[in-house]
Scaffold this active site. Structure first.
Site, PDB file in Angstrom:
ATOM      1  N   HIS A 679       0.806  -1.267   0.052  1.00  0.00           N
ATOM      2  CA  HIS A 679       0.019   0.075   0.131  1.00  0.00           C
ATOM      3  C   HIS A 679       0.723   1.155   0.053  1.00  0.00           C
ATOM      4  CE1 HIS A 679      -4.076  -0.935   0.110  1.00  0.00           C
ATOM      5  NE2 HIS A 679      -4.070  -1.940   0.773  1.00  0.00           N
ATOM      6  N   GLU A 745      -5.905  -3.011  11.777  1.00  0.00           N
ATOM      7  CA  GLU A 745      -6.986  -2.768  11.087  1.00  0.00           C
ATOM      8  C   GLU A 745      -7.382  -4.127  10.602  1.00  0.00           C
ATOM      9  OE1 GLU A 745      -7.555  -0.364   6.656  1.00  0.00           O
ATOM     10  OE2 GLU A 745      -5.587  -0.941   7.532  1.00  0.00           O
ATOM     11  N   HIS A 746      -6.698  -4.832   9.996  1.00  0.00           N
ATOM     12  CA  HIS A 746      -6.879  -6.041   9.552  1.00  0.00           C
ATOM     13  C   HIS A 746      -6.260  -7.490  10.351  1.00  0.00           C
ATOM     14  CE1 HIS A 746      -6.843  -3.506   5.789  1.00  0.00           C
ATOM     15  NE2 HIS A 746      -8.139  -4.031   5.775  1.00  0.00           N
ATOM     16  N   ASP A 779     -10.840  -6.793   0.908  1.00  0.00           N
ATOM     17  CA  ASP A 779     -10.664  -5.377   0.172  1.00  0.00           C
ATOM     18  C   ASP A 779     -11.535  -5.110  -0.978  1.00  0.00           C
ATOM     19  OD1 ASP A 779      -8.971  -4.424   1.914  1.00  0.00           O
ATOM     20  OD2 ASP A 779      -6.954  -4.781   0.795  1.00  0.00           O
ATOM     21  N   HIS A 838     -38.829  23.274  33.631  1.00  0.00           N
ATOM     22  CA  HIS A 838     -38.851  22.148  33.361  1.00  0.00           C
ATOM     23  C   HIS A 838     -40.033  21.355  34.153  1.00  0.00           C
ATOM     24  CE1 HIS A 838     -35.027  22.337  31.292  1.00  0.00           C
ATOM     25  NE2 HIS A 838     -35.115  21.032  30.786  1.00  0.00           N
TER      26      HIS A 838
END
Length: 849
Positions: A679, A745-746, A779, A838
């Site tokens: 990557h 991540e993976h 992916d 209130h």
């Protein structure tokens, strides 16, 4: 800002010395000895079409020349070869219209030769080269007047004056006094006509010494004499040091960008600039300047036996201390430790420099010279400082420095990961293995903020300009709106079929996540609460460009947006140099029903999506991965209430963690590691080896090297793998514990009974179970989403999913009976908090019942 540029056509040394104080000089190649070693403060003019080699041009720039000035013919030969900021284009009046957009983007300005100074024509040239300087050389033998120089500046142009037309004496029809030329563009907005002047120290890194005022007379004297001369508002002309002997040598005089104030860079003599006998009106010296001053004093006057004197007198001791402190700096872990050790190293380093007669100015000059060099050394470490030999990589981690700053990989060396034994790591070393590279978001946000502000303020013009600058694409429009031209989505049939399959799988998985029904719960009799989903109306999808075309990212973002029912889907992606978008991405935009495609990348694309422009629709939430510029821009706009935009998640470099035991296939494991390593050079790749026999581990390492060398992106892989790690653990529990701490991540499980281990996974973006589940499938086409949390954010964030593109709204409905029961509870709690209105809203209803 310079008032004018001199063109050398004579060798009057006094004149040249004076000119050096006010800016660079243009030197035709015929005017200097080609063996001249220092070409700093000069522009080199290649003023004819005679052959000139690339090596000659590099040599000029390496020897310190600020820029080279090239004809159209020469410039076309160096496009993409020399940095654009170091090249000016030489144009004749007659061929000014022959400049292509490609050439314009490859230079940083133009030198225009013109028989006359026609302001309208020069103004049009300045407009064409917007943002870049335009220098104008009249071929007339008569110099321009001061008024003409001023008028040129008003058009954005700077005159070029041959030195034969300049003089140190009075101006005449044939020669212009240097000071008159320098003063021509100055304009004061003060009633007294004076110019605010910042005085800075040339020898102390530009430190401000004080603020004074200058008049035209004082500036003239400073330019011509080279001494600090100013204007006292009380006493008139003020020759600095005339009575105190704290004189100044003027090294450089610069105009500010508005030509209404000046900076004098000086060498200060005597006690100092300030009337209090201090170096600066703003206080005493600090930092490196103070250290340099102290060391110079100590070298001359430190008593015998003092430590500093001992360092000056004992070169071996000083050498040892420098090496010791450098090693300690490399081993520092925390920010505070790094600062502490760096301060020690700087002390001993500067001591070495002072002993050799080297000042901070000398060091800065060397740094500037190196920064301006075009040719570069490989930068590999020398043999005695290179990384550990392969035979030692199985040893426990020897020092944190080897983890934080690995040596650059040798192109001829084996492509291999670094190995550590988990049981041999100290707690701090284990913590360091879990850390990702430090992303300095504060620095990145400071860099992207001007880009974001520029797009927010100007819109499309800024986006077009930045796209030309960063993506090298000259566009007429920033957006392509649906329906898209069929010619833009023409694909190879095989690729189209693959995208169709991926689209179907991703859609099927994300449709299953969508809940059309409304959650309805009666929390007590007469009180019904509900929760229902609504799509985010307008979403922006950022699809990176750069080193790879990513239709997969367009699918992963576009499909859930489509399934969620978003009304407007705006896709942004960097254009190719010809201004087009890859047909694969355009086809996906068509499939997911995108309403527009923005041809822009980086921080400028994020800004356009966040704020909208004249043509780019504003969105409510921005999705998608990207580099540090994109990530910083997303974080910046999400915190700007003016933008009112959300983002999907923080992002960082891609990462994978593979857990492998002795049942693994080494070929598969290596392939999975490399699929992530390609990557980018900052990709994070980790192998957790569970009691692996040495033979299997060696086979995995061998496969990583062999498979990497067969890939086109091997140079990227070589760098990312060199920073990647193998952690050897004793059992699967230790492996899963390390993985959960790392929060990858993976996560890929190459282990026996992989499916049974999934229940123990606490932190991961996506899990790939077993030997036939490569990360590549997730992916691209298995159906799950590949836009996942990185940098350890899998502890807190989910990956992108259908719900990411929806917001959930709650409602409640009470009957009268329900309010009778719940009302007193609400009123009591409101009274407890002191919120009477209130409580009143409830009691007024209860009273009516």
């Amino acid at each position: 800002m310079v008032a004018f540029l001199p063109l050398l056509d004579g060798q009057d040394e006094t004149l040249l010395s004076t000119l050096s104080r006010i800016g660079p000089v243009i030197k035709p190649i015929s005017s200097f000895d080609n063996t001249e070693s220092d070409l700093s403060n000069s522009y080199i003019l290649v003023d004819n079409n005679a052959p000139i080699s690339h090596d000659d041009l590099i040599s000029y720039l390496d020897r310190g020349a600020d820029k080279v000035i090239l004809s159209l013919t020469h410039a076309s030969e160096v496009i993409g070869f020399l940095p654009s900021d170091r090249v000016l284009l030489l144009l004749d009046f007659a061929n000014a219209s022959a400049v292509s957009n490609k050439t314009r983007s490859a230079v940083s300005g133009v030198l225009l030769k013109s028989p006359s100074l026609e302001l309208d024509f020069i103004s049009s040239v300045s407009h064409f080269f917007a943002g870049s300087p335009v220098y104008v050389l009249s071929t007339s033998t008569i110099p321009p007047t001061s008024l003409t120089i001023s008028e040129l500046h008003s058009t954005g142009a700077v005159p070029v004056l041959p030195t034969s037309q300049l003089t140190l004496g009075s101006s005449s029809p044939s020669q212009l006094n240097i000071a008159d030329a320098f003063l021509a563009p100055l304009r004061s907005d003060r009633p007294d006509g004076l110019f605010p002047t910042v005085v800075s120290s040339y020898t102390q890194g530009g430190r401000s010494l004080g603020l004074v005022y200058s008049s035209r007379q004082s500036i003239t004297e400073s330019v011509l004499s080279g001494k600090g001369v100013y204007h006292s508002r009380r006493h008139g002309l003020w020759k600095k040091g005339e009575t105190s002997r704290a004189t100044q040598d003027v090294i450089r005089i610069r105009l500010d960008c508005d030509t209404d104030s000046l900076e004098f860079s000086v060498v200060q003599h005597g006690a100092g600039f300030c009337h209090l006998n201090r170096p600066s009106c703003f206080g005493e010296l600090s930092g490196l300047a103070a250290l340099e001053s102290t060391l110079k004093s100590r070298m001359n006057s430190a008593p015998e036996g003092s430590y500093t004197k001992k360092l000056f007198n004992d070169p071996d001791l000083l050498r040892s201390k420098i090496m010791e402190e450098a090693d300690e700096l490399c081993g520092a872990l925390t920010k505070e430790q790094v600062a502490f050790e760096a301060a020690d190293l700087l002390y001993f380093t500067l001591t070495r420099c002072i002993a050799a007669g080297v000042s901070l100015v000398d060091i800065e000059r060397s740094l500037d010279a190196k920064a301006r060099k075009i040719s570069r050394r490989p930068g590999n470490a020398k043999a005695q400082w290179s990384s550990r030999s392969p035979s030692t990589t199985d040893l426990p981690l020897p020092a944190p420095s080897k983890l934080t700053q690995p040596s650059p990989p040798d192109p001829n060396a084996t492509i291999r990961m670094r190995k550590y034994i988990a049981a041999s790591l100290s707690p701090s070393e284990r913590t360091q293995l879990l850390q990702r590279p430090v992303l300095k978001f504060g620095e990145m946000i400071a860099k992207v903020k001007p880009i974001v502000d520029y797009v927010r303020t100007l819109g499309d013009p800024a986006l077009l300009e930045l796209t030309a600058k960063f993506d090298k694409a000259q566009l007429d429009t920033t957006v392509t709106f649906a329906p898209f031209d069929p010619e833009t989505i023409q694909l190879n049939d095989t690729v189209r079929a693959a995208i169709d399959v991926a689209y179907a799988n991703i859609r099927k998985f994300h449709e299953a996540q969508a809940r059309a029904d409304t959650l309805v719960i009666e929390t007590m009799p007469g009180v019904v609460c509900s929760r229902f989903a609504r799509p985010i109306a307008r979403v922006g999808l950022y699809v990176p460009g750069g080193t790879a075309v990513l239709p997969s990212t367009a699918l992963m973002l576009g499909v859930p947006a489509q399934v969620a029912g978003c009304h407007e889907i705006v896709l942004a992606t960097p254009p190719r140099p010809d201004g087009s978008i890859s047909p694969e991405v355009m086809y996906v935009a068509h499939l997911v029903g995108a309403s527009a495609v923005v041809k822009a990348g980086g921080a400028q694309a994020v800004a356009a999506l966040a704020y909208g422009t004249q043509t780019v629709p504003k969105v409510d939430k921005i999705f998608g991965p990207g580099n540090q510029w994109v990530t910083a821009a997303k974080m910046l706009v999400q915190n700007d209430t003016y933008a009112l935009v959300a983002i999907d998640m923080p992002a960082g470099p891609s990462e994978v963690l593979v857990i492998a035991d002795q049942t693994c296939n080494p070929v598969y494991v290596a392939a999975d590691l490399l699929s992530q390593a390609e990557h980018g050079v900052d990709s994070q790749v980790v192998l957790v080896a569970v009691n692996l026999p040495a033979s299997i581990l060696l086979e995995i390492e061998s496969q990583v090297d062999a498979q990497a060398r067969a890939l086109e992106r091997v140079e990227i892989i070589r760098q990312s793998v060199a920073k990647s790690i193998i952690v050897q653990v004793d059992n699967i529990n230790a492996a899963l514990a390390f993985s959960n701490d790392y929060a990858p991540e993976h996560l890929i499980l190459h282990i026996e009974k992989a499916a049974a281990a999934v229940v123990h996974v606490q932190n991961a973006g996506s899990v790939f179970v077993g030997p036939f589940s490569p990360e590549s499938c997730g992916d691209y086409a298995s159906g799950t989403n590949h836009t996942l949390p990185t940098n350890g954010y899998a502890r807190q964030f989910s990956g992108v999913n259908t719900h990411s593109f929806q917001k959930h709204i709650t409602s409640q409905e009470l009957t009268a009976d329900g309010l009778k029961v719940l009302g007193p509870v609400v009123a009591t709690l409101a009274d407890c908090e002191g919120l009477q209105a209130h409580a009143n809203a409830v009691r007024i209803r209860l009273d009516s019942l």
